[in-house]
Scaffold this motif. Structure first.
Motif, PDB file in Angstrom:
ATOM      1  N   MET A   2       7.584   0.292  -7.053  1.00 18.89           N
ATOM      2  CA  MET A   2       6.565   0.290  -8.100  1.00 18.89           C
ATOM      3  C   MET A   2       6.688   1.678  -8.606  1.00 18.89           C
ATOM      4  SD  MET A   2       2.539   0.559  -7.084  1.00 18.89           S
ATOM      5  CE  MET A   2       1.841  -0.266  -8.460  1.00 18.89           C
ATOM      6  N   LYS A   3       6.605   1.782  -9.980  1.00 15.24           N
ATOM      7  CA  LYS A   3       6.422   3.153 -10.760  1.00 15.24           C
ATOM      8  C   LYS A   3       5.391   3.757 -10.501  1.00 15.24           C
ATOM      9  CE  LYS A   3       4.427   1.333 -14.920  1.00 15.24           C
ATOM     10  NZ  LYS A   3       4.656   1.030 -16.356  1.00 15.24           N
ATOM     11  N   ASN A   4       5.572   5.246 -10.855  1.00 14.88           N
ATOM     12  CA  ASN A   4       4.348   6.062 -10.561  1.00 14.88           C
ATOM     13  C   ASN A   4       2.992   5.592 -11.448  1.00 14.88           C
ATOM     14  OD1 ASN A   4       5.998   7.495  -9.210  1.00 14.88           O
ATOM     15  ND2 ASN A   4       6.210   9.248 -10.630  1.00 14.88           N
ATOM     16  N   LEU A   5       1.979   5.848 -10.774  1.00 11.44           N
ATOM     17  CA  LEU A   5       0.727   5.668 -11.174  1.00 11.44           C
ATOM     18  C   LEU A   5       0.055   6.782 -11.893  1.00 11.44           C
ATOM     19  CD1 LEU A   5      -0.707   3.066  -8.425  1.00 11.44           C
ATOM     20  CD2 LEU A   5      -0.037   2.396 -10.713  1.00 11.44           C
ATOM     21  N   LEU A  57       2.265   9.605   4.180  1.00 12.40           N
ATOM     22  CA  LEU A  57       1.400   8.766   4.814  1.00 12.40           C
ATOM     23  C   LEU A  57       0.798   9.119   6.209  1.00 12.40           C
ATOM     24  CD1 LEU A  57       3.495   5.392   4.422  1.00 12.40           C
ATOM     25  CD2 LEU A  57       1.531   6.154   3.117  1.00 12.40           C
ATOM     26  N   VAL A 102       1.899   1.902  -3.433  1.00 12.36           N
ATOM     27  CA  VAL A 102       0.774   2.488  -4.330  1.00 12.36           C
ATOM     28  C   VAL A 102       0.654   4.060  -3.967  1.00 12.36           C
ATOM     29  CG1 VAL A 102      -1.662   2.568  -4.513  1.00 12.36           C
ATOM     30  CG2 VAL A 102      -0.421   0.376  -4.374  1.00 12.36           C
ATOM     31  N   ILE A 103       0.718   4.244  -2.654  1.00  8.83           N
ATOM     32  CA  ILE A 103       0.431   5.708  -2.426  1.00  8.83           C
ATOM     33  C   ILE A 103       1.457   6.639  -2.973  1.00  8.83           C
ATOM     34  CG2 ILE A 103       0.058   7.288  -0.241  1.00  8.83           C
ATOM     35  CD1 ILE A 103      -1.184   5.027   1.073  1.00  8.83           C
ATOM     36  N   ALA A 159       1.041  -1.158   0.014  1.00 10.50           N
ATOM     37  CA  ALA A 159       0.018  -0.166  -0.162  1.00 10.50           C
ATOM     38  C   ALA A 159       0.864   1.199   0.058  1.00 10.50           C
ATOM     39  CB  ALA A 159      -0.944   0.120   1.164  1.00 10.50           C
ATOM     40  N   ASP A 160       1.942   1.175   0.781  1.00  7.79           N
ATOM     41  CA  ASP A 160       2.894   2.252   0.845  1.00  7.79           C
ATOM     42  C   ASP A 160       3.386   2.780  -0.579  1.00  7.79           C
ATOM     43  OD1 ASP A 160       2.689   2.635   3.437  1.00  7.79           O
ATOM     44  OD2 ASP A 160       4.467   1.598   3.894  1.00  7.79           O
ATOM     45  N   GLY A 165       3.388   5.972  -5.349  1.00  6.69           N
ATOM     46  CA  GLY A 165       3.308   5.889  -6.907  1.00  6.69           C
ATOM     47  C   GLY A 165       2.238   6.667  -7.463  1.00  6.69           C
ATOM     48  N   LEU A 166       1.244   6.760  -6.577  1.00  6.88           N
ATOM     49  CA  LEU A 166       0.015   7.571  -7.119  1.00  6.88           C
ATOM     50  C   LEU A 166       0.203   9.053  -7.082  1.00  6.88           C
ATOM     51  CD1 LEU A 166      -2.936   7.357  -8.012  1.00  6.88           C
ATOM     52  CD2 LEU A 166      -3.656   7.605  -5.580  1.00  6.88           C
ATOM     53  N   ALA A 167       0.804   9.439  -5.870  1.00  7.68           N
ATOM     54  CA  ALA A 167       1.043  10.951  -5.726  1.00  7.68           C
ATOM     55  C   ALA A 167       2.528  11.068  -5.044  1.00  7.68           C
ATOM     56  CB  ALA A 167       0.009  11.595  -4.605  1.00  7.68           C
ATOM     57  N   PRO A 168       3.642  11.006  -5.731  1.00  6.26           N
ATOM     58  CA  PRO A 168       4.968  11.003  -5.144  1.00  6.26           C
ATOM     59  C   PRO A 168       5.180  12.087  -3.879  1.00  6.26           C
ATOM     60  CG  PRO A 168       5.013  10.941  -7.492  1.00  6.26           C
ATOM     61  CD  PRO A 168       3.636  11.215  -7.178  1.00  6.26           C
ATOM     62  N   ARG A 187      -4.895   0.212   6.547  1.00  4.33           N
ATOM     63  CA  ARG A 187      -4.289   0.362   5.209  1.00  4.33           C
ATOM     64  C   ARG A 187      -5.181   0.669   4.044  1.00  4.33           C
ATOM     65  NH1 ARG A 187       0.265   1.797   5.486  1.00  4.33           N
ATOM     66  NH2 ARG A 187       1.439   0.423   4.114  1.00  4.33           N
ATOM     67  N   ALA A 214       2.697  12.709  -1.698  1.00  5.08           N
ATOM     68  CA  ALA A 214       1.663  12.574  -0.499  1.00  5.08           C
ATOM     69  C   ALA A 214       2.406  11.778   0.484  1.00  5.08           C
ATOM     70  CB  ALA A 214       0.567  11.418  -1.288  1.00  5.08           C
TER      71      ALA A 214
END
Lengths: 30, 141
Positions: B1-4, A29, A19-20, A16-17, A22-25, B38, A27
């Motif tokens: 993981m790369k950026n989404l 936690l 993903v978070i 999850a970390d 990766g979604l908004a570098p 989470r 952001a």
């Protein structure tokens, strides 16, 4: 469930970390 | 993981319903006690990024822990949808069977899904594998 069970060429287990991040570098936690 | 890319990535939250809490109260063990926290973090990140979110709820048969008018059907607070976020009901373990999830993903031009929820080795895994079969790049978180 282990990573080997689900991560394959069709799907990937991700943290999850990651993903978070990766979604908004930028952001943070909560 | 790369950026989404938040425009083409969706979060799919599966079956985070009170039935699982009731099962735990009845003595069933949970193997990932941090999962709810989470999931809440993932929801907050996707909401903050204004990325697509789909909430999936399991609707069971009468007598099931997930029957619509039973106490187990309700969403847990940590995963409650915000106004405007779609809630889709399913009746089998895949979130794609008997629902319009695939259509919604394609209509929104989503090419990557992050899938989380309860339980990993049932509905989350089934939906993740099916997302892969449908060529929507799945990530199970």
């Amino acid at each position: 469930m282990t990573e080997a069970n689900l991560s394959d060429e069709f799907a990937e287990i991700v943290c999850a970390d990651d993903v978070i991040r990766g979604l908004a570098p930028t952001a943070s936690l909560r | 993981m790369k950026n989404l890319n938040h425009v083409h990535t969706a979060l799919v939250v599966i079956d985070v319903q009170r039935a699982f809490e009731e099962w735990e109260s009845a003595g069933r063990r949970r193997n990932n006690t941090g999962a709810l926290r989470r999931i809440g973090q993932l929801l907050a990140a996707f909401q903050q990024a204004d990325a697509a979110i789909f909430h999936i709820r399991h609707r069971g048969e009468p007598g099931s822990s997930f029957e619509p008018h039973g106490t187990g059907f309700a969403v847990l607070d940590e995963a409650r949808e915000l106004a405007g976020e779609p809630v889709i009901e399913k009746t089998v373990n895949s979130a794609f069977i008997g629902t319009d999830l695939e259509h919604r993903l394609r209509a929104a031009d989503i090419d990557t899904v992050v899938i989380c929820g309860a339980t990993t080795n049932h509905c989350v895994e089934t939906s993740t594998r099916m997302a892969g079969n449908l060529d929507v790049r799945p990530n199970g978180a």
